[in-house]
Design a protein around this motif. Structure first.
Motif, PDB file in Angstrom:
ATOM      1  N   TYR A 136       0.864  -1.279   0.142  1.00 55.78           N
ATOM      2  CA  TYR A 136      -0.049  -0.014   0.052  1.00 55.78           C
ATOM      3  C   TYR A 136       0.808   1.018  -0.030  1.00 55.78           C
ATOM      4  CZ  TYR A 136      -3.355   3.311   1.414  1.00 55.78           C
ATOM      5  OH  TYR A 136      -4.253   4.558   1.391  1.00 55.78           O
ATOM      6  N   ASP A 137       2.044   1.087   0.357  1.00 57.05           N
ATOM      7  CA  ASP A 137       2.907   2.229   0.508  1.00 57.05           C
ATOM      8  C   ASP A 137       3.240   2.757  -0.666  1.00 57.05           C
ATOM      9  OD1 ASP A 137       3.306   1.741   3.145  1.00 57.05           O
ATOM     10  OD2 ASP A 137       5.160   0.996   2.981  1.00 57.05           O
ATOM     11  N   LEU A 138       3.318   2.008  -1.892  1.00 54.88           N
ATOM     12  CA  LEU A 138       3.469   2.659  -3.147  1.00 54.88           C
ATOM     13  C   LEU A 138       2.183   3.384  -3.541  1.00 54.88           C
ATOM     14  CD1 LEU A 138       4.414  -0.684  -5.252  1.00 54.88           C
ATOM     15  CD2 LEU A 138       5.910   1.288  -4.729  1.00 54.88           C
ATOM     16  N   GLU A 139       0.933   3.111  -3.441  1.00 58.85           N
ATOM     17  CA  GLU A 139      -0.189   4.005  -3.595  1.00 58.85           C
ATOM     18  C   GLU A 139      -0.303   5.300  -2.736  1.00 58.85           C
ATOM     19  OE1 GLU A 139      -5.029   3.756  -3.799  1.00 58.85           O
ATOM     20  OE2 GLU A 139      -3.794   1.836  -3.568  1.00 58.85           O
ATOM     21  N   GLU A 140       0.214   5.033  -1.584  1.00 58.41           N
ATOM     22  CA  GLU A 140       0.289   6.318  -0.546  1.00 58.41           C
ATOM     23  C   GLU A 140       1.367   7.275  -1.020  1.00 58.41           C
ATOM     24  OE1 GLU A 140       1.603   5.242   3.328  1.00 58.41           O
ATOM     25  OE2 GLU A 140      -0.120   6.370   4.185  1.00 58.41           O
ATOM     26  N   ALA A 141       2.376   6.547  -1.555  1.00 54.13           N
ATOM     27  CA  ALA A 141       3.415   7.754  -1.921  1.00 54.13           C
ATOM     28  C   ALA A 141       2.826   8.466  -3.148  1.00 54.13           C
ATOM     29  CB  ALA A 141       4.536   7.072  -2.291  1.00 54.13           C
ATOM     30  N   ALA A 142       2.050   7.689  -4.184  1.00 57.52           N
ATOM     31  CA  ALA A 142       1.929   8.351  -5.370  1.00 57.52           C
ATOM     32  C   ALA A 142       0.711   9.343  -4.837  1.00 57.52           C
ATOM     33  CB  ALA A 142       1.132   7.172  -6.199  1.00 57.52           C
ATOM     34  N   ILE A 187       0.503  11.203  -1.962  1.00 58.38           N
ATOM     35  CA  ILE A 187       1.201  12.414  -1.386  1.00 58.38           C
ATOM     36  C   ILE A 187       1.710  13.001  -2.476  1.00 58.38           C
ATOM     37  CG2 ILE A 187       2.994  13.117  -0.248  1.00 58.38           C
ATOM     38  CD1 ILE A 187       2.645  10.306   1.462  1.00 58.38           C
ATOM     39  N   ASP A 188       2.097  12.505  -3.574  1.00 55.66           N
ATOM     40  CA  ASP A 188       2.769  13.298  -4.795  1.00 55.66           C
ATOM     41  C   ASP A 188       1.727  13.849  -5.435  1.00 55.66           C
ATOM     42  OD1 ASP A 188       5.360  12.625  -4.177  1.00 55.66           O
ATOM     43  OD2 ASP A 188       5.672  11.112  -5.502  1.00 55.66           O
TER      44      ASP A 188
END
Length: 283
Positions: free
Chosen positions: A151-157, A159-160
């Motif tokens: 889920y960190d990948l989606e969360e980072a996106a 945030i961007d």
């Protein structure tokens, strides 16, 4: 730990015997899977008179002739079938990869047929595309593959500032190439081999796909032989000639219909095992 690894990797007699048996069994299974294709290929270029009298294994062509392929391509219905199949497979696979709605339970053949007629999927190309737009099992594999990403990948996106569509296109789909390739292959092969829907929903012969034409040629070969007549100056009107060339045409058509889809496998094979494991259901 290093010593233990060396012991495990050592070429002990037990390991050597296991490898010999393992490779032997795998080689035998490979030959068993490969022989039917070689048999059909050798038979398709064999002399028809010699072929019809041959019994047992066929390990090489019995003579050499391309008259069977000449007979097959004298009938335009096969070329029309190729055109229809490429259309159905291309458009159908694209729809398969996009649609995510399905029914878990069907009402049976007759209600299904009546519904297809009511929604306009009768005797047109949509009859070969919409009824099989989604396979539930493939949807589960794809969904499980998507869920395996952190889920960190989606969360980072997020945030961007990426939107959900941007996350799907730029993050999820590029990382899902193996499982997408597997689903694509499943749908491609399924659409290529489809014939039942065509038999039920298509009335005009010029809309038939290859597999339905192949069924007609294999089951009702007499009418096909009559329509193409003779090739290369070889008469097929006699009983003996028609019988010999009937068998030859069956093998030739099988090779022609199977060859295109076989050429796709080498390009997707590298994704196959990884994609199945990524999309498998985890306990």
């Amino acid at each position: 730990m290093e010593k233990k690894k060396n012991v495990i990797g050592k070429h002990t007699p037990e390991n050597v015997i296991f490898n010999i048996i393992n490779y032997g069994v795998l080689t035998l299974l490979t030959l068993l899977c490969l022989y039917p294709m070689l048999h059909v290929l050798f038979a398709s270029v064999s002399d028809p008179t010699t072929l019809i009298s041959h019994r047992g294994l066929l390990l090489k062509p019995l003579g050499f002739t391309l008259s069977g392929y000449q007979l097959v391509f004298k009938d335009n219905s096969l070329l029309i079938g190729f055109k229809n199949t490429f259309l159905y497979v291309g458009l159908g696979t694209l729809v398969n990869m996009l649609i995510t709605i399905t029914m878990f339970f069907g009402g049976g053949l007759i209600p299904w047929f009546l519904m297809m007629r009511q929604i306009g999927c009768y005797n047109n190309m949509w009859a070969m595309i919409l009824p099989t737009a989604l396979n539930t099992w493939n949807m589960i594999i794809l969904r499980t593959g998507f869920q395996s990403f952190p889920y960190d990948l989606e969360e980072a996106a997020v945030i961007d500032g990426a939107s959900q569509a941007r996350i799907l296109i730029d993050v999820i789909l590029p990382l899902s190439k193996p499982v997408l390739a597997v689903i694509f292959l499943y749908y491609l092969v399924g659409n290529w081999n489809s014939w039942f829907n065509a038999m039920v929903l298509l009335k005009d012969r010029d809309r038939y796909p290859l597999q339905l034409l192949l069924k007609e040629i294999l089951v009702m070969n007499d009418s096909f032989m009559t329509s193409v007549g003779s090739a290369g100056g070889v008469s097929v009107n006699s009983v003996q000639g028609a019988t010999a060339y009937r068998e030859l045409v069956k093998y030739c058509v099988t090779v022609i219909v199977t060859l295109p889809i076989l050429c796709v496998y080498p390009f997707l094979q590298k994704y196959f095992v990884k994609g199945v494991f990524v999309g498998s259901i985890k306990g």
